[in-house]
Design an enzyme around this catalytic site. Structure first.
Site, PDB file in Angstrom:
ATOM      1  N   HIS A  14      17.661  25.914   5.578  1.00  0.00           N
ATOM      2  CA  HIS A  14      17.940  27.954   5.332  1.00  0.00           C
ATOM      3  C   HIS A  14      16.620  28.752   4.670  1.00  0.00           C
ATOM      4  O   HIS A  14      15.956  29.868   5.521  1.00  0.00           O
ATOM      5  CB  HIS A  14      19.005  28.048   4.789  1.00  0.00           C
ATOM      6  N   GLU A  15      16.295  27.741   3.739  1.00  0.00           N
ATOM      7  CA  GLU A  15      15.026  28.162   2.833  1.00  0.00           C
ATOM      8  C   GLU A  15      13.848  28.103   3.354  1.00  0.00           C
ATOM      9  O   GLU A  15      13.189  29.348   3.757  1.00  0.00           O
ATOM     10  CB  GLU A  15      15.444  27.545   1.394  1.00  0.00           C
TER      11      GLU A  15
ATOM     12  N   CYS B 237      23.024  35.281   2.715  1.00  0.00           N
ATOM     13  CA  CYS B 237      21.936  35.395   1.902  1.00  0.00           C
ATOM     14  C   CYS B 237      21.580  36.182   1.623  1.00  0.00           C
ATOM     15  O   CYS B 237      22.158  37.671   1.492  1.00  0.00           O
ATOM     16  CB  CYS B 237      20.979  35.717   3.348  1.00  0.00           C
TER      17      CYS B 237
ATOM     18  N   HIS C 185      13.445  31.106   5.878  1.00  0.00           N
ATOM     19  CA  HIS C 185      12.513  32.109   5.330  1.00  0.00           C
ATOM     20  C   HIS C 185      10.634  32.130   5.118  1.00  0.00           C
ATOM     21  O   HIS C 185      10.541  33.467   4.921  1.00  0.00           O
ATOM     22  CB  HIS C 185      12.575  32.249   3.654  1.00  0.00           C
TER      23      HIS C 185
HETATM   24 NI    NI Z   1      18.155  33.042   2.468  1.00  0.00          NI
END
Ligand code: NI
Length: 182
Positions: free
Chosen positions: A150-151, A108, A154
């Protein structure tokens, strides 16, 4: 998610682990065609290209908005990564998660010099709006599903570190290269 943690850029400052913006719940984008939203998309596209990443979320460039870019492409680190046109994903939702999960390595841009072996759902069905503000519904599998998860994390104040099932699944990027790169 990134391919190249060492590529710091001068133009875009990427929020690093510990920055409060990475822990906030991002807010929905209400006006996708607005110049502000379009400019933010362009900035994310440039920032992720500059950093050599396969994805970036708006909070990582200090905008707590529900949007991210996915831009998978094959490379030494992910030889089987599918090639995709950089795609803006706005106000994403997951409609379905497969029960089956698999672990794979992630990095990341906000967690430099580390790699984690992260469990993700193998298949997901998602809904989001594209850069033109048009609603999209897709089924994603494997690496693309992994980037999406994953995104999306965030946007909910999470990084891959929060998804690890063991602290032993976190290693230095130097070790990752030593052990796993071909
Ligand atoms: Ni990331």
């Amino acid at each position: 998610m990134n391919q190249n943690n060492t590529a710091n850029n001068n133009q875009y400052s990427i929020a690093q682990l510990g920055h409060p913006v990475l822990r906030k719940i991002a807010t929905r984008v209400e006006d996708i065609p607005s110049p502000e939203s379009q400019q933010l998309i362009e900035h994310m596209m440039l920032a992720v290209a500059q950093a050599g990443g396969v994805g970036i979320a708006a909070p990582q460039i200090h905008h707590s908005k529900r949007m991210f870019i996915m831009c998978s492409k094959p490379n030494a680190r992910y030889p089987d990564a599918p090639l995709m046109k950089p795609t803006a994903i706005i106000n994403p939702e997951v409609l379905y998660f497969s029960k089956e999960t698999e672990k794979d390595w992630e990095g990341c841009l906000s967690v430099p010099s580390m790699r984690g072996l992260v469990p993700r759902h193998k298949q997901i069905a998602v809904r989001y709006f594209n850069q033109q503000g048009k609603e999209q519904q897709k089924e994603l599998t494997g690496f693309i599903a992994r980037i999406f998860q994953h995104e999306l994390d965030h946007l909910n104040g999470l990084t891959f570190i929060d998804q690890l099932t063991s602290s032993q699944d976190l290693i230095s990027e130097v070790e990752w290269y030593r052990q796993f790169s071909k």
